[in-house]
Design a protein around this motif. Structure first.
Motif, short mmCIF file in Angstrom:
data_model
loop_
_atom_site.label_atom_id
_atom_site.label_comp_id
_atom_site.label_asym_id
_atom_site.label_seq_id
_atom_site.Cartn_x
_atom_site.Cartn_y
_atom_site.Cartn_z
N LEU A 43 8.75 -2.35 4.06
CA LEU A 43 7.30 -2.54 3.95
C LEU A 43 6.69 -2.35 5.33
N ALA A 44 5.78 -1.40 5.44
CA ALA A 44 5.10 -1.15 6.73
C ALA A 44 3.65 -1.57 6.63
N THR A 45 3.22 -2.29 7.65
CA THR A 45 1.82 -2.73 7.74
C THR A 45 1.29 -2.26 9.09
N ILE A 46 -0.02 -2.39 9.28
CA ILE A 46 -0.62 -1.98 10.55
C ILE A 46 -1.02 -3.25 11.31
N ALA A 47 -0.53 -3.38 12.53
CA ALA A 47 -0.89 -4.56 13.34
C ALA A 47 -2.19 -4.29 14.09
N GLU A 48 -2.71 -5.34 14.68
CA GLU A 48 -4.01 -5.22 15.36
C GLU A 48 -3.98 -4.24 16.53
N ALA A 54 7.38 -2.75 10.51
CA ALA A 54 8.14 -2.60 9.27
C ALA A 54 9.19 -3.69 9.16
N ARG A 55 9.46 -4.08 7.94
CA ARG A 55 10.53 -5.05 7.64
C ARG A 55 10.89 -4.85 6.17
N HIS A 56 12.05 -5.41 5.78
CA HIS A 56 12.44 -5.33 4.38
C HIS A 56 11.98 -6.57 3.62
N VAL A 57 11.54 -6.35 2.40
CA VAL A 57 11.25 -7.45 1.48
C VAL A 57 11.80 -7.07 0.11
N LEU A 58 11.95 -8.06 -0.74
CA LEU A 58 12.40 -7.77 -2.11
C LEU A 58 11.22 -7.28 -2.93
N VAL A 83 -6.22 -8.44 7.88
CA VAL A 83 -7.13 -7.62 8.70
C VAL A 83 -7.23 -6.20 8.11
N ASN A 84 -6.09 -5.68 7.68
CA ASN A 84 -6.04 -4.29 7.21
C ASN A 84 -5.19 -4.24 5.93
N PRO A 85 -5.84 -4.42 4.77
CA PRO A 85 -5.07 -4.54 3.52
C PRO A 85 -4.54 -3.20 3.00
N ARG A 86 -3.76 -2.53 3.84
CA ARG A 86 -3.15 -1.26 3.47
C ARG A 86 -1.69 -1.31 3.88
N ALA A 87 -0.83 -0.69 3.10
CA ALA A 87 0.59 -0.73 3.42
C ALA A 87 1.31 0.48 2.84
N ALA A 88 2.52 0.71 3.36
CA ALA A 88 3.41 1.73 2.80
C ALA A 88 4.73 1.05 2.49
#
Ligand SMILES: Cc1cc2nc3c(=O)[nH]c(=O)nc-3n(C[C@H](O)[C@H](O)[C@H](O)COP(=O)(O)O)c2cc1C
Length: 204
Positions: A43-48, A54-58, A83-88
């Motif tokens: 799961l990749a998110t965008i930080a400030e 990126a990290r793994h989640v179930l 802050v940024n509700p977008r992810a890959a």
């Protein structure tokens, strides 16, 4: 009935990809809850600071065309998503030559689903959701294990902790990668265009 093997069989004609509903195809790739252990997804998110994290989640569940995951409300990823509700996300099944990647907007999941997902998690993960705190992480191993054992003994049945939160990612774009032992790998990329999907066949 389309099956994932006929869809991505080696003899599939590129024109046939346009006929496929990627939402249906994804439901064939992701096991239904209870059929198999939940897949692990990056799961990749965008930080400030603008850099991705990126990290793994179930992957808790796939329903209504969205993938769901669950986490701790105090985690960095939740701060980033607020802050940024977008992810890959990306899930790989290397043993059968599959990967699916997607990105899109993030929304909160529903309390009923959060409850059901927690109930399905094994005892270890249920405990972890309660005990993954900065205070316990800072203890030496003997104290950490003692805190865990004490909490475990005192709570034979657990409800989700207050910090248990779930999120849904509804893909704007979905890319299915398929390995082929007889030839090159291949991808099909589906992009949401209002109410329909456009498709592109790409090299792997
Ligand atoms: C196999 C595996 C499964 C994991 N599953 C989850 C999960 O479902 N939810 C979660 O919040 N963290 C999970 N983690 C931990 C995350 O990778 C991460 O370390 C943690 O969520 C903190 O991430 P953050 O600080 O970037 O928010 C898992 C880690 C591994 C190695």
């Amino acid at each position: 009935m389309i099956t994932s093997s006929t869809v991505f069989g080696h003899d599939c004609e590129p024109a046939e990809y346009a006929e496929i509903d990627p939402v249906q195809l994804l439901s064939m790739w992701i096991p239904a809850p209870g059929d198999a252990p939940p897949p692990l997804m990056a799961l990749a998110t965008i930080a400030e600071d603008g850099y991705p994290r990126a990290r793994h989640v179930l992957l808790s569940e796939y329903r209504g065309g969205a993938v769901y995951f669950h986490t701790d409300a105090t985690s960095a990823k939740v701060a980033e998503l607020s802050v940024n509700p977008r992810a890959a996300v990306t899930v790989a099944w290397p043993e059968i030559g599959r990967q699916v990647s997607m990105y899109g907007d993030i929304t909160s999941s529903e309390p009923q689903l959060d409850q059901a997902v927690y109930a399905r998690r094994g005892r270890y993960l249920q405990l972890l959701a309660w005990l993954n705190t900065p205070e316990i992480a800072a203890l030496d191993p003997a104290r950490r294990h003692a805190a865990w054992a004490r909490f475990d003994a005192e709570h034979p049945r657990l409800e989700p902790p207050p910090n248990w939160v779930g999120f849904a990612l509804e893909p704007k774009e979905l890319t299915f990668w398929r390995g082929d032992p007889l030839g090159p790998s291949q991808r099909t990329r589906y992009r949401r265009d209002k109410d329909r999907w456009t498709v592109e066949v790409l090299p792997g």
